[in-house]
Design a protein around this motif. Structure first.
Motif, PDB file in Angstrom:
ATOM      1  N   ASP A   1      15.092   5.406  43.650  1.00 49.70           N
ATOM      2  CA  ASP A   1      13.713   5.177  43.223  1.00 49.70           C
ATOM      3  C   ASP A   1      12.717   5.648  44.276  1.00 49.70           C
ATOM      4  OD1 ASP A   1      14.814   4.083  40.956  1.00 49.70           O
ATOM      5  OD2 ASP A   1      14.472   1.995  41.560  1.00 49.70           O
ATOM      6  N   LEU A   2      13.059   5.437  45.548  1.00 49.98           N
ATOM      7  CA  LEU A   2      12.204   5.910  46.637  1.00 49.98           C
ATOM      8  C   LEU A   2      12.079   7.431  46.594  1.00 49.98           C
ATOM      9  CD1 LEU A   2      12.435   4.787  50.344  1.00 49.98           C
ATOM     10  CD2 LEU A   2      12.486   7.203  49.774  1.00 49.98           C
ATOM     11  N   VAL A   3      13.209   8.114  46.419  1.00 49.45           N
ATOM     12  CA  VAL A   3      13.215   9.572  46.380  1.00 49.45           C
ATOM     13  C   VAL A   3      12.435  10.082  45.164  1.00 49.45           C
ATOM     14  CG1 VAL A   3      14.700  11.598  46.049  1.00 49.45           C
ATOM     15  CG2 VAL A   3      15.310   9.856  47.732  1.00 49.45           C
ATOM     16  N   GLU A   4      12.581   9.431  44.028  1.00 52.23           N
ATOM     17  CA  GLU A   4      11.847   9.862  42.839  1.00 52.23           C
ATOM     18  C   GLU A   4      10.337   9.748  43.057  1.00 52.23           C
ATOM     19  OE1 GLU A   4      11.895   9.529  38.011  1.00 52.23           O
ATOM     20  OE2 GLU A   4      12.944   7.969  39.147  1.00 52.23           O
ATOM     21  N   ARG A   5       9.907   8.636  43.640  1.00 51.89           N
ATOM     22  CA  ARG A   5       8.473   8.473  43.896  1.00 51.89           C
ATOM     23  C   ARG A   5       7.968   9.549  44.847  1.00 51.89           C
ATOM     24  NH1 ARG A   5      10.017   2.960  44.124  1.00 51.89           N
ATOM     25  NH2 ARG A   5      10.024   3.030  46.416  1.00 51.89           N
ATOM     26  N   MET A   6       8.749   9.849  45.874  1.00 52.61           N
ATOM     27  CA  MET A   6       8.311  10.851  46.835  1.00 52.61           C
ATOM     28  C   MET A   6       8.210  12.231  46.191  1.00 52.61           C
ATOM     29  SD  MET A   6       9.837  11.754  50.621  1.00 52.61           S
ATOM     30  CE  MET A   6       8.950  12.932  51.656  1.00 52.61           C
ATOM     31  N   ILE A   7       9.216  12.619  45.414  1.00 50.52           N
ATOM     32  CA  ILE A   7       9.215  13.943  44.786  1.00 50.52           C
ATOM     33  C   ILE A   7       8.074  14.064  43.782  1.00 50.52           C
ATOM     34  CG2 ILE A   7      10.481  15.490  43.243  1.00 50.52           C
ATOM     35  CD1 ILE A   7      13.064  14.559  44.583  1.00 50.52           C
ATOM     36  N   VAL A   8       7.932  13.070  42.930  1.00 52.32           N
ATOM     37  CA  VAL A   8       6.960  13.155  41.838  1.00 52.32           C
ATOM     38  C   VAL A   8       5.537  12.886  42.321  1.00 52.32           C
ATOM     39  CG1 VAL A   8       6.273  12.164  39.616  1.00 52.32           C
ATOM     40  CG2 VAL A   8       8.699  12.556  40.113  1.00 52.32           C
ATOM     41  N   ASP A   9       5.344  11.778  43.041  1.00 50.26           N
ATOM     42  CA  ASP A   9       3.992  11.349  43.401  1.00 50.26           C
ATOM     43  C   ASP A   9       3.453  12.046  44.643  1.00 50.26           C
ATOM     44  OD1 ASP A   9       4.156   9.606  41.257  1.00 50.26           O
ATOM     45  OD2 ASP A   9       4.803   7.907  42.501  1.00 50.26           O
ATOM     46  N   ASP A  10       4.285  12.152  45.677  1.00 49.53           N
ATOM     47  CA  ASP A  10       3.803  12.710  46.940  1.00 49.53           C
ATOM     48  C   ASP A  10       3.862  14.237  46.967  1.00 49.53           C
ATOM     49  OD1 ASP A  10       3.543  10.078  47.675  1.00 49.53           O
ATOM     50  OD2 ASP A  10       5.359  10.041  48.898  1.00 49.53           O
ATOM     51  N   LEU A  11       4.927  14.814  46.423  1.00 46.14           N
ATOM     52  CA  LEU A  11       5.140  16.251  46.524  1.00 46.14           C
ATOM     53  C   LEU A  11       4.754  17.009  45.256  1.00 46.14           C
ATOM     54  CD1 LEU A  11       8.574  16.193  48.402  1.00 46.14           C
ATOM     55  CD2 LEU A  11       6.267  16.337  49.369  1.00 46.14           C
ATOM     56  N   GLN A  12       4.416  16.269  44.197  1.00 46.12           N
ATOM     57  CA  GLN A  12       3.993  16.904  42.933  1.00 46.12           C
ATOM     58  C   GLN A  12       5.036  17.910  42.443  1.00 46.12           C
ATOM     59  OE1 GLN A  12       0.856  15.845  41.427  1.00 46.12           O
ATOM     60  NE2 GLN A  12       1.341  14.305  42.976  1.00 46.12           N
ATOM     61  N   ALA A  13       6.299  17.480  42.486  1.00 50.42           N
ATOM     62  CA  ALA A  13       7.409  18.335  42.079  1.00 50.42           C
ATOM     63  C   ALA A  13       8.268  17.592  41.061  1.00 50.42           C
ATOM     64  CB  ALA A  13       8.236  18.742  43.308  1.00 50.42           C
ATOM     65  N   ARG A  14       9.334  18.246  40.634  1.00 48.90           N
ATOM     66  CA  ARG A  14      10.224  17.642  39.629  1.00 48.90           C
ATOM     67  C   ARG A  14      11.600  17.405  40.218  1.00 48.90           C
ATOM     68  NH1 ARG A  14      14.073  19.044  35.651  1.00 48.90           N
ATOM     69  NH2 ARG A  14      14.135  21.229  36.353  1.00 48.90           N
ATOM     70  N   PRO A  15      12.155  16.187  40.061  1.00 46.73           N
ATOM     71  CA  PRO A  15      13.551  15.952  40.460  1.00 46.73           C
ATOM     72  C   PRO A  15      14.480  16.607  39.440  1.00 46.73           C
ATOM     73  CG  PRO A  15      12.603  13.957  39.524  1.00 46.73           C
ATOM     74  CD  PRO A  15      11.505  14.975  39.546  1.00 46.73           C
ATOM     75  N   ALA A  16      15.064  17.741  39.826  1.00 48.22           N
ATOM     76  CA  ALA A  16      15.747  18.591  38.851  1.00 48.22           C
ATOM     77  C   ALA A  16      17.039  17.994  38.316  1.00 48.22           C
ATOM     78  CB  ALA A  16      16.031  19.962  39.471  1.00 48.22           C
ATOM     79  N   SER A  17      17.633  17.029  39.023  1.00 48.96           N
ATOM     80  CA  SER A  17      18.890  16.437  38.550  1.00 48.96           C
ATOM     81  C   SER A  17      18.666  15.478  37.387  1.00 48.96           C
ATOM     82  CB  SER A  17      19.582  15.685  39.689  1.00 48.96           C
ATOM     83  OG  SER A  17      19.994  16.565  40.697  1.00 48.96           O
ATOM     84  N   LYS A  18      17.480  14.904  37.301  1.00 49.86           N
ATOM     85  CA  LYS A  18      17.214  13.903  36.264  1.00 49.86           C
ATOM     86  C   LYS A  18      17.187  14.578  34.898  1.00 49.86           C
ATOM     87  CE  LYS A  18      14.312   9.911  35.274  1.00 49.86           C
ATOM     88  NZ  LYS A  18      13.161   9.085  35.739  1.00 49.86           N
ATOM     89  N   GLY A  19      18.102  14.156  34.041  1.00 51.09           N
ATOM     90  CA  GLY A  19      18.221  14.756  32.726  1.00 51.09           C
ATOM     91  C   GLY A  19      19.209  15.903  32.646  1.00 51.09           C
ATOM     92  N   GLN A  20      19.660  16.410  33.794  1.00 51.77           N
ATOM     93  CA  GLN A  20      20.645  17.486  33.805  1.00 51.77           C
ATOM     94  C   GLN A  20      21.995  16.936  33.379  1.00 51.77           C
ATOM     95  OE1 GLN A  20      19.963  20.663  34.720  1.00 51.77           O
ATOM     96  NE2 GLN A  20      21.957  21.584  35.044  1.00 51.77           N
ATOM     97  N   TYR A  21      22.599  17.517  32.355  1.00 48.83           N
ATOM     98  CA  TYR A  21      23.880  17.040  31.822  1.00 48.83           C
ATOM     99  C   TYR A  21      23.806  15.548  31.478  1.00 48.83           C
ATOM    100  CZ  TYR A  21      25.135  21.342  34.240  1.00 48.83           C
ATOM    101  OH  TYR A  21      25.160  22.637  34.708  1.00 48.83           O
ATOM    102  N   ASP A  22      22.645  15.105  31.003  1.00 44.77           N
ATOM    103  CA  ASP A  22      22.408  13.714  30.606  1.00 44.77           C
ATOM    104  C   ASP A  22      22.478  12.739  31.780  1.00 44.77           C
ATOM    105  OD1 ASP A  22      22.067  14.388  27.888  1.00 44.77           O
ATOM    106  OD2 ASP A  22      24.235  14.372  27.575  1.00 44.77           O
ATOM    107  N   PHE A  23      22.373  13.233  33.002  1.00 44.66           N
ATOM    108  CA  PHE A  23      22.382  12.356  34.172  1.00 44.66           C
ATOM    109  C   PHE A  23      20.995  11.722  34.311  1.00 44.66           C
ATOM    110  CE2 PHE A  23      22.325  11.574  38.853  1.00 44.66           C
ATOM    111  CZ  PHE A  23      23.480  10.805  38.936  1.00 44.66           C
ATOM    112  N   PRO A  24      20.898  10.386  34.376  1.00 44.06           N
ATOM    113  CA  PRO A  24      19.587   9.735  34.302  1.00 44.06           C
ATOM    114  C   PRO A  24      18.888   9.500  35.639  1.00 44.06           C
ATOM    115  CG  PRO A  24      21.306   8.089  34.112  1.00 44.06           C
ATOM    116  CD  PRO A  24      22.010   9.423  34.227  1.00 44.06           C
ATOM    117  N   PHE A  25      19.485   9.960  36.751  1.00 43.21           N
ATOM    118  CA  PHE A  25      18.937   9.641  38.064  1.00 43.21           C
ATOM    119  C   PHE A  25      18.525  10.912  38.806  1.00 43.21           C
ATOM    120  CE2 PHE A  25      22.166   6.433  36.950  1.00 43.21           C
ATOM    121  CZ  PHE A  25      21.314   5.356  36.770  1.00 43.21           C
TER     122      PHE A  25
END
Length: 255
Positions: free
Chosen positions: A40-64
């Motif tokens: 959750d910490l990493v997701e907040r940093m990627i999305v909120d701080d870096l304005q980027a997309r966590p590419a693993s989320k949703g890849q091959y139905d992986f939810p994290f």
């Protein structure tokens, strides 16, 4: 798949953002944190701080947004609120990030608090093995040169290389050509050309190379229950050698 100089610069921007994530993780005391907390910490940093997309989320139905592989987990560890990191463990955190349409991929195995020397030695050797592979990258070399360098070093250190998983080309898609095996023979495989971008991500086991997992299920464990470690960088083949696109502060090939 050959990338233009402009595309590689965009990938370098993505890689620099991903390096920032690991630079932050490097400052944390992981003891007492659950792998879901870290996710959750990493997701907040990627999305909120870096304005980027966590590419693993949703890849091959992986939810994290990351894989968290503890101790004997080779890869594909799944974050969980129940997996609270304890003193003496090792944990690999594998994270991908997409910015401006290009994905980069990197991972580090962390020591949780004070870790027994055999585990420390495995982690250090795995890091060195990755850099042995990176050092083999140049135009005119072959993918087999990378694998040979990694496997030879691992063998010299008394470790085995997991063969079921490999590095991969990366760019607009998470997985592109070529595949980068972490074992092989010099002069074999695909010839490297300027503009190729791929990951080098060896997994070394403390015991035998054999793994176990349920079909179509995460995670993957060592079959003998001994420790496994992994490191990963995204690299580009340059006109004269190699550029590490996910390089972190103060990082370079170990002596």
């Amino acid at each position: 798949m050959i990338k233009s100089a402009q595309e590689i610069e965009r990938m370098a921007q993505s890689g620099a953002l991903l390096a920032q994530v690991f630079d932050h993780l490097d400052t944390l005391d992981l003891r007492g944190r659950s792998t879901m907390d870290i996710n959750d910490l990493v997701e907040r940093m990627i999305v909120d701080d870096l304005q980027a997309r966590p590419a693993s989320k949703g890849q091959y139905d992986f939810p994290f947004v990351l894989n968290s592989s503890i101790d004997d987990v080779v890869c594909h560890g799944v974050p969980s609120a129940d997996d609270v990191l304890r003193e003496g463990q090792i944990v690999n955190l594998d994270i991908t990030l997409e910015k401006n349409g290009f994905i980069t991929d990197s991972s580090t195995t962390y020591l949780v608090g004070e870790v027994p020397y055999p585990a420390q030695r495995l982690v250090q050797a795995t890091y060195q093995a990755m850099w042995k592979g990176i050092a083999a990258v140049r135009p005119g070399a072959h993918t087999g040169d990378i694998g040979h360098a990694i496997a030879r070093f691992a063998r010299e250190q008394g470790y085995t290389v997991v063969k079921e998983y490999c590095g991969h080309g990366i760019g607009r898609e998470m997985h592109e050509d070529p595949q980068i095996l972490h074992y092989g023979h010099r002069g074999t495989g695909v010839e490297l050309q300027e503009g190729m971008v791929f990951t080098i991500e060896p997994m070394l086991n403390q015991g035998k190379a054999a793994i176990r997992h349920q079909p179509d299920a995460w995670p993957v464990h060592t079959r003998d229950g001994k420790l496994s470690a992994q490191f990963e960088h995204t690299v580009a083949v340059t006109s004269s050698g190699v550029r590490v696109l996910t390089l972190r502060k103060g990082e370079g090939a170990p002596k």
